[in-house]
Each structure stands twice: as C-alpha cells, then as structure tokens.
Design an enzyme around this catalytic site. Sequence first.
Site: not given
Length: 157
Positions: A110, A122
């Site tokens: 998250e 990411y």
Amino acid sequence: MSLVTAKQLPLVASPLPEEALDAVHQLETRAHSHPWSRSLLESGLSRYHCWGIQTNEQWIGFAIVSVVVGEAELLDFVVSPDYQGQGVGGCFMDWLLEQVATLADRFYLEVRASNAPAIALYQNAGFVEVGLRPDYYPAAKGREDAVLMAMELFAAS
C-alpha cells in the site's frame, strides 16, 4: 551484495541486523510524516524479513516484508531523504524483488495516494494498481487513501 546506482553510488544490500534499530528509527522518522514507533520497528525487525542498504557503512534505507503462504507484503520501504532521487530506491527495490521472489509468488503493498514518487518507483519495478483503500492512512488533515499495488514474482532459475 554490492550494487551501484546509475550515478555510480556504491551500495551494499544485506539482511538488516537488529543492531541497526537506532539507524532504522532515525531513517523512519526522517522519511515519513507518520512514522512507525521505535517499539513497532523493533518488533518488525524480529518478526519479519528485513533488509537494508548502506553506502560508506552507513544505513541509508531499509525494507520490512511479511511473508505468509506464498504472498509477501511490503510493510515499510524507506530511503533516506538525503539519497532520494539518486537511483537508490530503484536499485534497492530491484535487489529486494530478487530476495522476495525466493520466498513468495505474489508481492503486495500500500502507498499513500499522494506519494507520486513512490508510486512511480513501484510502477517502474513492475507493480500495478489493483485497488484503493479509502481513508487508510492518517494525514495532517484527517485521512488519506492508499493505493493497493501488486505483482507476480518469478524466482530466477
């Protein structure tokens, strides 16, 4: 393991020893608006898979990963603000993915919806957005959504 960023910064990535707690706590408090407490970090170092990255024998980043039944979750990923934007995060993430791929088939995380640099890091590593967790994180004015990201892992054969 020795690594080198695109800007030729020499790095060493390794399992994170519990003796690094003070350095990890300092990095955590400098890097996050709502950092983990020292006791939570200490617990994390003893309960989860933890890796760190150094340059010139100084810890400049770390990752804490939970692994359960073939699934990994990135609980915390920190690069010192002094080294952000220099390729350290990408280099460390690439190395981390190799480590986690030996332990799990899927990797989740998250990230704050407002953290565009982390989301880009990411995505560049291969994570894709798979959902949104409304009001997940504490924020300066209330709560903030979390972007849920995931990737399939493949261990090198």
